[in-house]
Design a protein around this motif. Structure first.
Motif, short mmCIF file in Angstrom:
data_model
loop_
_atom_site.label_atom_id
_atom_site.label_comp_id
_atom_site.label_asym_id
_atom_site.label_seq_id
_atom_site.Cartn_x
_atom_site.Cartn_y
_atom_site.Cartn_z
N VAL A 68 0.84 -1.20 0.00
CA VAL A 68 0.00 0.00 0.00
C VAL A 68 0.87 1.24 0.00
CG1 VAL A 68 -1.89 -1.16 1.20
CG2 VAL A 68 -0.18 0.10 2.53
N VAL A 69 0.23 2.35 -0.34
CA VAL A 69 0.84 3.67 -0.25
C VAL A 69 0.00 4.48 0.74
CG1 VAL A 69 1.29 5.80 -1.51
CG2 VAL A 69 1.80 3.62 -2.57
N ARG A 70 0.67 5.26 1.57
CA ARG A 70 -0.04 6.00 2.60
C ARG A 70 0.30 7.49 2.54
NH1 ARG A 70 -1.87 1.88 6.21
NH2 ARG A 70 -0.50 0.06 6.32
N ALA A 71 -0.70 8.29 2.83
CA ALA A 71 -0.51 9.71 3.09
C ALA A 71 -1.12 9.97 4.46
CB ALA A 71 -1.20 10.56 2.03
N LEU A 72 -0.29 10.28 5.44
CA LEU A 72 -0.69 10.27 6.84
C LEU A 72 -0.80 11.67 7.44
CD1 LEU A 72 1.73 7.43 8.06
CD2 LEU A 72 -0.68 7.18 7.41
N GLY A 73 -1.80 11.84 8.29
CA GLY A 73 -1.88 13.05 9.11
C GLY A 73 -2.08 14.33 8.34
N ILE A 74 -2.91 14.29 7.29
CA ILE A 74 -3.15 15.49 6.47
C ILE A 74 -4.17 16.38 7.17
CG2 ILE A 74 -3.90 16.33 4.23
CD1 ILE A 74 -3.32 13.47 3.16
N SER A 115 -5.95 10.40 7.20
CA SER A 115 -4.90 9.59 6.55
C SER A 115 -5.53 8.76 5.44
CB SER A 115 -4.20 8.69 7.57
OG SER A 115 -3.50 9.45 8.53
N ILE A 116 -4.79 8.56 4.38
CA ILE A 116 -5.28 7.88 3.19
C ILE A 116 -4.40 6.67 2.91
CG2 ILE A 116 -5.84 8.12 0.73
CD1 ILE A 116 -5.93 11.18 1.21
N THR A 117 -5.03 5.52 2.67
CA THR A 117 -4.33 4.31 2.28
C THR A 117 -4.89 3.85 0.94
OG1 THR A 117 -4.08 3.67 4.61
CG2 THR A 117 -3.70 1.95 2.95
N LEU A 118 -4.03 3.58 -0.02
CA LEU A 118 -4.46 3.14 -1.35
C LEU A 118 -3.51 2.07 -1.87
CD1 LEU A 118 -3.25 5.61 -4.02
CD2 LEU A 118 -3.18 6.31 -1.63
N PRO A 119 -3.96 1.27 -2.83
CA PRO A 119 -3.07 0.24 -3.37
C PRO A 119 -1.80 0.85 -3.96
CG PRO A 119 -5.33 -0.13 -4.09
CD PRO A 119 -5.30 1.23 -3.46
N ALA A 120 -0.68 0.16 -3.75
CA ALA A 120 0.59 0.70 -4.24
C ALA A 120 0.64 0.75 -5.75
CB ALA A 120 1.75 -0.15 -3.70
N ASP A 121 -0.18 -0.07 -6.43
CA ASP A 121 -0.15 -0.10 -7.90
C ASP A 121 -1.32 0.64 -8.52
OD1 ASP A 121 -2.12 -1.84 -7.11
OD2 ASP A 121 -1.54 -3.46 -8.46
N THR A 122 -1.89 1.60 -7.79
CA THR A 122 -2.99 2.38 -8.35
C THR A 122 -2.54 3.12 -9.60
OG1 THR A 122 -3.90 2.70 -6.13
CG2 THR A 122 -4.69 4.18 -7.86
#
Length: 440
Positions: A24-30, A88-95
């Motif tokens: 996964v890919v994360r963008a945290l604490g926005i 925080s956002i979690t999405l598939p690493a291969d999006t």
């Protein structure tokens, strides 16, 4: 210093840099909003400089929760910040850049006084990778800072207003992360499910989400709270806006004690307050939910033995429950009736009203916790099947270490149901040992 290979996105709010975490890919604490103490939230303006979204969201100020520590692994080193309006956002690493995946906006539980969006038990790695969804976890104001106000000097429902701002942020910015702003599902468990239900009728939230998943929401405690709220406000008194957080939490404890004589609602004294923005008056609730029924698909349900979670925490009941002779009577005379009043009865009422108004609603019943030997399902029994991983759950009261294979066996089918609903608004899965459905 940021890793040059770190993923970045360019939503309208400004460039955000995240991190790769395996599958996964994360963008945290926005930050999605900002607010002064006891003030309504305001949307965050353009970020300006690239924002390093690599630190989990701080939790809202909250009292110690010794009973939670008896149920779950303690979480060490949490940052606490009253300016906690972050997601925080979690999405598939291969999006792929052209993908538009369904979005699940998660609202954590904790009786509106505990918890945070980035706790380990809410990690969405398996859900995101198996089902290709974008998962957004939201942290918001709690307790005296978020859910107690007189509507004059201090606005009521500030935590709910935070959540409305979070949904606005998602609607505006989530496409940059591969999410579909027209396929947003608001989901939550316990108080988070209660918040999801109330967001359906919150002023300013119309059009920001298409579906709602309401898990084990204590809707049976949501009405008839006005006298209790007034007693809590009297106990708190006038609060200097500059007092310390410790003083605020002491005042919060006074309000909690003042709520105790008010029966079952006093067990969850903080919560939504009707007749104050963004909610209608209590007498108008049914009409408000009926008015939005055609616009929001609903998946709503509860577990068979919700209040059984609390039995081990009450010394007298804990002793009684050790007796195999007495345990069945405790279940049928106390646990099941209380579970029905607080959780189960309103699932049927909510579903019937929604359908009568022309909406689409699926009701579910959780029959089994995560144990190798079939037992009833207590409050939070569904969470290990949906979110979190082995480190978060195995060895807790919910998942004995020996029973982790049950999570691995039954979790994928459970997560598939939630994701199918987020994609389509329907549930086509067959009834099984874990869930049964009323599709109308």
């Amino acid at each position: 210093m940021l890793d040059a290979a770190a993923p970045s996105w360019d939503p309208p709010v400004g460039r955000i840099t995240g991190l790769v975490d395996g599958t996964v890919v994360r963008a945290l604490g926005i930050p999605y909003a900002r607010a002064e103490r006891f003030a309504r939230p305001e949307p965050v303006p353009h970020l300006g400089e690239p924002y390093p979204a690599q630190t989990p969201s701080a939790v809202a100020p909250q009292p110690p929760a010794t009973f939670v520590d008896q149920l779950l692994h303690p979480v060490e080193g949490l940052d606490v910040d009253e300016h906690c309006q972050r997601l925080s956002i979690t999405l598939p690493a291969d999006t792929r850049p052209d993908e538009r995946l369904p979005v699940i906006v998660w609202i954590h539980g904790g009786s509106y006084v505990l918890g945070g969006g980035d706790l380990p038990i809410y990690d969405a790695r398996e859900l995101v990778t198996e089902q290709r969804v974008v998962f957004v976890s939201v942290t918001f104001r709690l307790g005296i800072l978020g859910f107690l106000g007189d509507g004059a000097a201090v606005p009521a429902n500030l935590g709910l207003l935070d959540l409305v701002e979070a949904l606005r942020w998602v609607h505006t910015n989530i496409a940059a992360f591969g999410g579909d702003p027209d396929a947003v599902t608001v989901a939550g468990q316990s108080a988070g499910g209660d918040a999801a239900a109330h967001l359906m009728i919150s002023d300013g939230a119309a059009g920001l989400f298409r579906r709602a998943i309401i898990q084990s929401a204590p809707l049976g405690l949501s009405r008839g709270r006005a006298r209790m709220n007034r007693a809590m406000l009297r106990a708190v008194g006038v609060v200097d806006p500059d007092v310390s957080l410790d003083e605020l939490l002491d005042r919060q404890a006074l309000a909690t004690r003042a709520a105790a004589p008010y029966g079952l609602p006093g067990g969850m004294p903080y919560g939504t307050q009707y007749g104050f923005a963004p909610l209608p008056a209590e007498r108008d609730l049914d009409a408000a939910w009926s008015a939005v029924a055609r616009d929001v698909d609903v998946l709503i349900g509860s577990a068979s033995d919700e209040t059984g979670m609390y039995v081990p925490l009450v010394p007298g009941l804990r002793t009684i429950a050790r007796s195999r002779m007495v345990r069945p009577a405790l279940r049928w005379l106390l646990v099941r009736p209380l579970s029905e009043v607080i959780y189960g009865r309103d699932v049927r009422r909510f579903t019937a009203r929604h359908r009568a108004a022309g909406g689409r609603a699926t009701a579910y019943r959780l029959h089994r916790g995560v144990t190798s030997r079939p037992t009833g399902a207590v409050h939070m029994s569904d969470l290990p099947l949906l979110l979190g991983g082995r480190a978060a759950w195995a060895g807790t009261r919910f998942v004995p270490e020996r029973d982790w294979p049950e999570v691995e066996r039954r979790g994928p089918a459970f997560r598939a149901v939630w994701a199918e609903f987020a994609r389509t608004g329907r549930v086509t899965a067959d009834d099984d040992e874990t869930l049964t459905f009323d599709r109308g």
